[in-house]
Design a protein around this motif. Structure first.
Motif, PDB file in Angstrom:
ATOM      1  N   ALA A  22      50.468  47.006  36.259  1.00 52.84           N
ATOM      2  CA  ALA A  22      49.857  45.837  35.616  1.00 52.84           C
ATOM      3  C   ALA A  22      49.126  44.990  36.661  1.00 52.84           C
ATOM      4  CB  ALA A  22      50.918  45.004  34.920  1.00 52.84           C
ATOM      5  N   ILE A  23      48.060  44.372  36.219  1.00 57.15           N
ATOM      6  CA  ILE A  23      47.312  43.433  37.055  1.00 57.15           C
ATOM      7  C   ILE A  23      47.528  42.048  36.469  1.00 57.15           C
ATOM      8  CG2 ILE A  23      45.019  42.721  37.828  1.00 57.15           C
ATOM      9  CD1 ILE A  23      44.195  45.693  37.468  1.00 57.15           C
ATOM     10  N   VAL A  24      48.049  41.137  37.271  1.00 57.46           N
ATOM     11  CA  VAL A  24      48.307  39.779  36.816  1.00 57.46           C
ATOM     12  C   VAL A  24      47.239  38.875  37.425  1.00 57.46           C
ATOM     13  CG1 VAL A  24      49.967  37.887  36.737  1.00 57.46           C
ATOM     14  CG2 VAL A  24      50.781  40.251  36.695  1.00 57.46           C
ATOM     15  N   GLU A  25      46.522  38.163  36.554  1.00 54.83           N
ATOM     16  CA  GLU A  25      45.457  37.269  36.999  1.00 54.83           C
ATOM     17  C   GLU A  25      45.812  35.837  36.624  1.00 54.83           C
ATOM     18  OE1 GLU A  25      41.448  39.807  36.699  1.00 54.83           O
ATOM     19  OE2 GLU A  25      42.381  39.359  34.766  1.00 54.83           O
ATOM     20  N   HIS A  26      45.428  34.908  37.480  1.00 58.02           N
ATOM     21  CA  HIS A  26      45.715  33.491  37.266  1.00 58.02           C
ATOM     22  C   HIS A  26      44.418  32.721  37.114  1.00 58.02           C
ATOM     23  CE1 HIS A  26      49.965  33.920  38.457  1.00 58.02           C
ATOM     24  NE2 HIS A  26      49.495  34.864  39.250  1.00 58.02           N
ATOM     25  N   ASP A  27      44.457  31.735  36.216  1.00 55.85           N
ATOM     26  CA  ASP A  27      43.349  30.791  36.038  1.00 55.85           C
ATOM     27  C   ASP A  27      42.008  31.487  35.843  1.00 55.85           C
ATOM     28  OD1 ASP A  27      45.148  28.647  36.362  1.00 55.85           O
ATOM     29  OD2 ASP A  27      45.027  28.856  38.530  1.00 55.85           O
ATOM     30  N   VAL A  45      47.546  32.455  32.816  1.00 50.63           N
ATOM     31  CA  VAL A  45      47.998  33.781  33.256  1.00 50.63           C
ATOM     32  C   VAL A  45      47.557  34.824  32.234  1.00 50.63           C
ATOM     33  CG1 VAL A  45      49.990  35.250  33.777  1.00 50.63           C
ATOM     34  CG2 VAL A  45      50.041  32.843  34.391  1.00 50.63           C
ATOM     35  N   VAL A  46      46.962  35.905  32.716  1.00 51.63           N
ATOM     36  CA  VAL A  46      46.625  37.056  31.876  1.00 51.63           C
ATOM     37  C   VAL A  46      47.149  38.297  32.578  1.00 51.63           C
ATOM     38  CG1 VAL A  46      44.760  38.484  30.964  1.00 51.63           C
ATOM     39  CG2 VAL A  46      44.592  36.008  30.827  1.00 51.63           C
ATOM     40  N   ILE A  47      47.828  39.143  31.810  1.00 57.54           N
ATOM     41  CA  ILE A  47      48.356  40.397  32.340  1.00 57.54           C
ATOM     42  C   ILE A  47      47.516  41.520  31.755  1.00 57.54           C
ATOM     43  CG2 ILE A  47      50.381  41.899  32.474  1.00 57.54           C
ATOM     44  CD1 ILE A  47      51.971  39.192  31.766  1.00 57.54           C
ATOM     45  N   ARG A  48      46.933  42.344  32.617  1.00 61.66           N
ATOM     46  CA  ARG A  48      46.117  43.474  32.177  1.00 61.66           C
ATOM     47  C   ARG A  48      46.899  44.763  32.393  1.00 61.66           C
ATOM     48  NH1 ARG A  48      40.540  42.295  31.748  1.00 61.66           N
ATOM     49  NH2 ARG A  48      40.040  40.206  32.485  1.00 61.66           N
ATOM     50  N   GLN A  49      46.967  45.574  31.337  1.00 59.37           N
ATOM     51  CA  GLN A  49      47.645  46.870  31.432  1.00 59.37           C
ATOM     52  C   GLN A  49      46.724  47.938  30.869  1.00 59.37           C
ATOM     53  OE1 GLN A  49      51.303  46.278  29.251  1.00 59.37           O
ATOM     54  NE2 GLN A  49      52.391  45.688  31.091  1.00 59.37           N
ATOM     55  N   GLY A  50      46.768  49.118  31.461  1.00 61.02           N
ATOM     56  CA  GLY A  50      45.962  50.230  30.980  1.00 61.02           C
ATOM     57  C   GLY A  50      44.551  50.196  31.536  1.00 61.02           C
ATOM     58  N   LYS A  51      43.777  51.138  31.100  1.00 64.66           N
ATOM     59  CA  LYS A  51      42.390  51.283  31.557  1.00 64.66           C
ATOM     60  C   LYS A  51      41.453  51.200  30.356  1.00 64.66           C
ATOM     61  CE  LYS A  51      43.398  53.258  35.805  1.00 64.66           C
ATOM     62  NZ  LYS A  51      43.880  52.166  36.556  1.00 64.66           N
ATOM     63  N   ALA A  52      40.236  50.723  30.615  1.00 62.23           N
ATOM     64  CA  ALA A  52      39.219  50.658  29.554  1.00 62.23           C
ATOM     65  C   ALA A  52      38.976  52.068  29.043  1.00 62.23           C
ATOM     66  CB  ALA A  52      37.952  50.043  30.101  1.00 62.23           C
ATOM     67  N   PRO A  53      38.751  52.304  27.808  1.00 53.81           N
ATOM     68  CA  PRO A  53      38.562  51.325  26.740  1.00 53.81           C
ATOM     69  C   PRO A  53      39.866  50.916  26.063  1.00 53.81           C
ATOM     70  CG  PRO A  53      38.108  53.487  25.868  1.00 53.81           C
ATOM     71  CD  PRO A  53      38.455  53.669  27.332  1.00 53.81           C
ATOM     72  N   ARG A  54      40.998  51.312  26.602  1.00 48.27           N
ATOM     73  CA  ARG A  54      42.291  50.989  25.975  1.00 48.27           C
ATOM     74  C   ARG A  54      43.089  49.967  26.772  1.00 48.27           C
ATOM     75  NH1 ARG A  54      43.257  54.300  21.694  1.00 48.27           N
ATOM     76  NH2 ARG A  54      42.118  56.247  21.661  1.00 48.27           N
ATOM     77  N   GLU A  55      42.399  49.130  27.497  1.00 50.84           N
ATOM     78  CA  GLU A  55      43.074  48.089  28.260  1.00 50.84           C
ATOM     79  C   GLU A  55      43.683  47.061  27.302  1.00 50.84           C
ATOM     80  OE1 GLU A  55      41.960  45.591  32.141  1.00 50.84           O
ATOM     81  OE2 GLU A  55      40.624  45.246  30.454  1.00 50.84           O
ATOM     82  N   THR A  56      44.865  46.597  27.647  1.00 45.34           N
ATOM     83  CA  THR A  56      45.549  45.576  26.868  1.00 45.34           C
ATOM     84  C   THR A  56      45.622  44.298  27.692  1.00 45.34           C
ATOM     85  OG1 THR A  56      46.901  47.234  25.747  1.00 45.34           O
ATOM     86  CG2 THR A  56      47.712  44.986  25.705  1.00 45.34           C
TER      87      THR A  56
END
Length: 89
Positions: A22-27, A45-56
């Motif tokens: 997971a990639i955790v991004e702030h602000d 805070v946004v947490i990105r999981q998976g890869k495009a086009p199925r990124e969550t």
């Protein structure tokens, strides 16, 4: 460090432990989906999981550091519709 920022870092650490990829991004700023003018909204805070086009994209709620009450289902649903996130925890 502000209490809210500390909580953001705790959430990030927990998420990285549960999902190391997971990639955790702030602000960050995400587009408002219901805006015709291209408006954006700042998200703590946004947490990105998976890869495009199925990124969550996962948006944790306010962690209680500025929430005055528990949100209703409709309020949470409107928050989800308003932002480009898939999950709201």
């Amino acid at each position: 460090m502000k209490k809210g920022k500390e909580l953001e870092l705790v959430i990030a650490a927990i998420e990285k432990g549960l999902s190391p990829d997971a990639i955790v991004e702030h602000d960050i700023f995400l587009p408002v989906l219901v805006s015709n003018s291209g408006r954006t909204r700042q998200i703590d805070v946004v947490i990105r999981q998976g890869k495009a086009p199925r990124e969550t994209l996962i948006r944790p709620d306010s962690f209680g550091h500025h929430a005055k009450r528990v949100k209703s289902f409709n309020e949470v649903n409107n928050d989800i519709k308003d932002q480009t996130t898939n999950l709201y925890i």
